[in-house]
Motif scaffolding. Structure first.
Motif, mmCIF file in Angstrom:
data_model
loop_
_atom_site.group_PDB
_atom_site.id
_atom_site.type_symbol
_atom_site.label_atom_id
_atom_site.label_comp_id
_atom_site.label_asym_id
_atom_site.label_seq_id
_atom_site.Cartn_x
_atom_site.Cartn_y
_atom_site.Cartn_z
ATOM 1 N N TRP A 68 0.843 -1.198 0.000
ATOM 2 C CA TRP A 68 0.000 0.000 0.000
ATOM 3 C C TRP A 68 0.875 1.244 0.000
ATOM 4 O O TRP A 68 0.556 2.250 -0.629
ATOM 5 N N TRP A 69 2.016 1.191 0.713
ATOM 6 C CA TRP A 69 2.993 2.283 0.774
ATOM 7 C C TRP A 69 4.357 1.680 1.014
ATOM 8 O O TRP A 69 4.489 0.705 1.750
ATOM 9 N N SER A 70 5.374 2.224 0.380
ATOM 10 C CA SER A 70 6.735 1.721 0.586
ATOM 11 C C SER A 70 7.748 2.769 0.169
ATOM 12 O O SER A 70 7.525 3.503 -0.804
ATOM 13 N N ARG A 71 8.843 2.856 0.905
ATOM 14 C CA ARG A 71 9.974 3.672 0.479
ATOM 15 C C ARG A 71 11.209 2.791 0.232
ATOM 16 O O ARG A 71 12.321 3.286 0.130
ATOM 17 N N ALA A 72 10.979 1.482 0.148
ATOM 18 C CA ALA A 72 12.078 0.527 -0.062
ATOM 19 C C ALA A 72 12.344 0.374 -1.553
ATOM 20 O O ALA A 72 11.950 -0.613 -2.183
ATOM 21 N N GLU A 73 12.985 1.357 -2.153
ATOM 22 C CA GLU A 73 13.316 1.300 -3.572
ATOM 23 C C GLU A 73 14.394 0.247 -3.813
ATOM 24 O O GLU A 73 15.352 0.145 -3.041
#
Length: 279
Positions: free
Chosen positions: A119-124
């Motif tokens: 739904w949301w992630s900053r783990a590029e």
């Protein structure tokens, strides 16, 4: 070469009043030198835990383990205690022992993963060269007096940017990254990802401190079913001191989605007077 499913197989035995018992045959092919790989040992425990949790919760979603002593290849005993069976998760305690002595003990949460995106992630995903442009880890380590049988069952290709240690010029960044596949062509699943999340060599090599770095404690989260194809894994250290090193790993599947993450505390011996030049 022994495939992952066979190498982690467990056979039910007569249980005890407090738990379920299994027998396992620890495979020497899943080792670094003569020491069995930590992620592999956790996968053996996870295989047994899945048998106890049943079809409702087939996948490990969280694992927290202590490594007490290194078992030898060969026969081992696994005991699994069911702590709680809920609607969304099953919680268990698992222990691997050999000759009556405990070797690995873990708390395992079983659930049911799917391929749903976050739904949301900053783990590029870590940016590394294409798989063909990375360097394959051989079972025979140049300049070392030991083999890494694990590299016969896991095809690992490291980013050349982190390979300065191989020519005596470690980067000092404390980061290693690369691509991993199961060598027999099998797809990754939540259980085998425990192996991918414990990559070799340890990050200490990139800091000019080669040698065995045995895991003391390991915690992992499995996030979703990985897409077919390779995973890319980045491992980084935050600090080394007091003969201990932390290592944090993230794994992304072929679609660039985070499929697992892990943090471990490992033992490491820094040579007296050794200093690292930070990049």
């Amino acid at each position: 070469m022994t495939d992952f499913e066979t190498a982690t197989a467990v056979e039910p035995r007569q249980g005890t009043a407090s738990g379920h018992r299994f027998g396992a045959e620890l495979d020497p092919g899943w080792a670094v030198g003569t020491k069995l790989h930590g992620g592999y040992l956790l996968a053996v425990l996870g295989r047994a835990a899945a048998r106890v949790a049943g079809e409702a919760h087939p996948h490990p979603t969280a694992v927290s383990a202590s490594f007490i002593q290194a078992p030898a290849p060969g026969a081992a005993d696994v005991e699994v205690e069911l702590l709680r069976a809920g609607r969304g998760a099953t919680q268990l305690r698992a222990r691997l022992a050999q000759d009556g002595s405990p070797c690995v003990e873990a708390l395992i949460v079983q659930g049911k993963l799917d391929e749903t995106d976050a739904w949301w992630s900053r783990a590029e995903p870590v940016e590394i060269p294409d798989e063909a442009d990375c360097v394959r880890n051989p079972p025979e380590v140049p300049g070392a007096d030991f083999r890494v049988p694990l590299m016969e069952v896991v095809d690992q290709r490291l980013d050349p940017a982190g390979l300065g240690f191989a020519v005596g010029k470690p980067s000092g960044a404390g980061v290693l990254a690369g691509w991993q596949r199961l060598a027999n062509g099998a797809d990754w699943d939540p259980l085998s990802l425990l192996v991918a999340l414990d990559p070799v060599p340890p990050v200490s090599y990139d800091l000019g401190v080669p040698g065995w770095a045995p895991t003391v404690q390991f915690s992992a989260y499995l996030r979703r079913l990985p897409a077919p194809g390779p995973v890319r894994v980045r491992m980084a250290a935050t600090e080394i001191g007091g003969d201990r090193m932390d290592e944090t790993a993230h794994a992304w599947d072929a679609k660039g989605r985070l499929v697992g993450q892990a943090t471990q505390l490992a033992s490491v011996r820094v040579p007296r007077g050794h200093a690292v030049e930070r990049p």
